[in-house]
Scaffold this active site. Sequence first.
Site, short mmCIF file in Angstrom:
data_model
loop_
_atom_site.label_atom_id
_atom_site.label_comp_id
_atom_site.label_asym_id
_atom_site.label_seq_id
_atom_site.Cartn_x
_atom_site.Cartn_y
_atom_site.Cartn_z
N LEU A 520 -13.61 -3.09 -5.67
CA LEU A 520 -13.88 -3.90 -4.92
C LEU A 520 -13.80 -3.22 -3.79
CD1 LEU A 520 -13.37 -7.71 -6.65
CD2 LEU A 520 -15.44 -6.36 -6.46
N GLY A 521 -12.33 -2.90 -3.59
CA GLY A 521 -12.17 -2.21 -2.08
C GLY A 521 -10.70 -1.95 -2.00
N PHE A 525 -2.52 -0.82 1.16
CA PHE A 525 -1.29 -0.58 0.71
C PHE A 525 -2.22 -0.60 -0.66
CE2 PHE A 525 0.32 -1.69 4.60
CZ PHE A 525 0.79 -0.99 5.13
N SER A 527 -4.85 -1.42 -3.80
CA SER A 527 -6.42 -0.97 -4.22
C SER A 527 -7.22 -2.14 -4.90
CB SER A 527 -7.02 -0.41 -4.66
OG SER A 527 -6.85 1.29 -4.66
N LYS A 546 -5.24 -6.65 -7.10
CA LYS A 546 -4.67 -5.66 -6.48
C LYS A 546 -3.77 -4.80 -7.15
CE LYS A 546 -2.97 -5.47 -1.94
NZ LYS A 546 -2.39 -5.95 -0.60
N ASP A 653 -0.40 -9.04 10.58
CA ASP A 653 -1.15 -8.16 9.69
C ASP A 653 -2.84 -9.44 9.83
OD1 ASP A 653 -3.07 -6.57 9.16
OD2 ASP A 653 -2.08 -5.98 7.42
#
Length: 858
Positions: A520-521, A525, A527, A546, A653
């Site tokens: 998906l992206g 840090f 994927s 993730k 973040d």
Amino acid sequence: MAPVVVNMGTAAVSTVLLRFSLCLWMCLFVACEQPSPEEEELYSTVKHSELRWTSLPVKGWSEVRMKLGSETANTVYQACSSNSDLRTLWSDWIPQKDGRTLFMDLTFTQEAEGTSQLSPLLVFFRESDRPVKRLSGDNDTLVHVLRAPRPFSPTAKIPEGIEQSLNFSRGLPLGHLSRKGFHLGFAYSGPCVFIASVRLYSRRCPGFVESRAGFGSVVGGTGPVSGACVENSVEISPPRRECHANGLWGPLEGQCDCVPGHQEARELCVACRAGTYKPTNGSGACIPCPPNSKSDGEGAVECECMQGYSRVSGDPIEMGCTKPPSSPRKVRIHRQGGSWLELHWDAPVDLGGRAELWYDVRCTEREQDPGGQWEPCGDAVRFSPSRRELNDTAVNVTGVDPRADYHLSVVAANAVSAVLSGADSANSITIDRWKYDVVHTSVPATIKERRRYVKLSRDQEQPLMPMSTVVRYRRTEQRDITPAPQPISGQLPEGLSSRLQTSLKDMLVDRGSLTLGKPLGAGEFGSVYEGVFSPQEGGDVKVAVKTMKVGIHSLDDLESFLKEAEIMQGFDHDNVVKLLGVTLEQVQEQDSSVPMPMLILPFMKHGDLRRFLIATRYNDVPMFVPYQSLLRFMIDIAAGMEYLGSHSFVHRDLAARNCMLGDDLRVCVADFGLSRKIYSSDYYRQTAAVRVPIKWMSVESLSESMYSVKSDVWSFGVTMWEIASRGRTPYPGVHNHELLDLLESGHRLKQPECDPKLYEVMLSCWSRDPTRRPGFGELGDTLRALLSELPPLEASEEVHYINQGLTAADQRAAEGGDPEFEEGATGNVYMPGPVAVPPSAEDEEGYLQYLKSQTHTN
């Protein structure tokens, strides 16, 4: 009286500039404020030894010399009588000069009158074109009725007692001057009055420079006045302002902007220094030269490319200079048949700073004689799909003669390759007479590496398998098969901290219950993949998974990754991504026995918010995302951050790329890889070296590595700016290493296309003092109040508009994407430290403005 407009020719402009040159220099060192009015004196009694004004009756007023309010004796008028008859005193005829409105400073005192109210001192004003011989008082204008606030006692000693009771009245307006001169009169009927001094004057608006528009000194009450733009500025609309009768200027109308190559410095326009440029008119700041470009002198309107770099037509002026890509890597041959080859290569390491990349294949052949001449390949040799402008890293070569030698070169190119024709980014391979000896040659060639291919016997030949739509084929070899991941379950490996072992025990799930799907992206840090989770207690659930982007090679790597899971497991809020589970799998790769962790998260149908926002800025399909929707996105994020702050978590973040958009159009805060829990104070100080999102960080985080909920508020302000600007990169055109100095000097992001009230909310988040920034609860309330001021939007209408935008985003991603889509959280987002960061390219125009309040009050 009709307004007076002062038109300035070339000579007049020069005169004006000279008259306010002093103000210009002052503006270089202090904040330029409007100066005090100038006074043009018409008459003063203290400058005359004798006045001989007219008294009615003749002896009603007497002229004496006394030291009242001064060190020397001055002419003083007194009117003392035991009766209450009116005594009148008239001045000589006084010319008006060029004054328009008359003002008076008066020093006087009166004798106390027991318990009764003091008799008034009446002030009269009479205009005339010549002296009036007989002043009867019939045609005079009464302008003031005065009484001394501290009268003197009848027993007071003269002059000491009188001097102590003097009344100083300043700036008394007497009226508008329309004739050549005037008489001033006083009338009194009390026991005793002393007029110690009279000063008459008009006022002027002084020379003044503001917002790059200068105005010369003019008489007060002149009316609208035309100004002149300062040097190195251009008139956008004629500068004008009103000069009032009191000598003060009215508000500025019109606009003067600095010309290209110059920026505003206080109220002036100064040349951009070397290394910076400014391409357009405007009051904005000069911009640092983009990467790989320079400006050697001052006043640059663009930056020249450094040697070896160039631009092409269509490149935006703020884009850095680029160069051709480096040579392709690992050029290799796979033989597929007697006259059929497959040519492969790897992409260049350096793309030259550009997004576009293509390849050309050059072919030469040599028959029979090894020492023969190389000639271009004949028409029999074919390349599929093409030999020019290839986007893939492989090509089929057919029609090859087994008796000939071939030399194949792969050339990498981009848009500037043709401009910088001297650079040839090529890598080559030579095939010697089909002896299966292949020589690899890089450009420039330094080492020749020879590798022998042995033809397989018939029983060793393997079936062919399709590789892509280019109709390329290769033999399946055992070395190409990736070792299958080995699912594990049960417990975390030994060696991890006991805290993690305990806190994640209930979150660990069996790897066999998770099936991975398409990617998906990718973030900085990790994927993210689509997946299906099949827990024992329920049916299949579509999830997002993730993983670590660069792999896990040690227990320290594993522990760092699992800390995000530890942080997330306790979260339970509608606007915070919830952790569903953690699983591990063993990957059989070299020198690594550490399992790879995976975080199982809810599947957010529409992906990250930034990708959606960027899609709305393209006009591929007719779509419109309502302003109400953007405010709801901000409200959701504020609610999620308020929840995190209430649990003592600092995100560190927060950005649009780390906020996810669900199918119900609800936004959730995600990606807690940099989050920290604050235990003993309200802030956290970063000590370890980590990669940080420079352009979302607060001033204190950049300068002192200090993080708190209020530093998250700063990041929220930048995220609001991202949302309002539809996903643009903040501070474009500004290098990371320059950002801290700009912020500390008072610069902030300019207002995007949004309600000014919303921009005020953003500015409140960027206060220099963290204690002056609002909390997330207050921010949510403010945003909800702004939303309530807007007309309601039908839910179905909002879903329709937004789904159109998401369809466009998905289509663009499927077609190869856009540089902004691909940037994600990489590129110029994260840097290895908060200061002294090397510059990097940006892809947007500058969006900074200078705010004085940020340097002084915040």
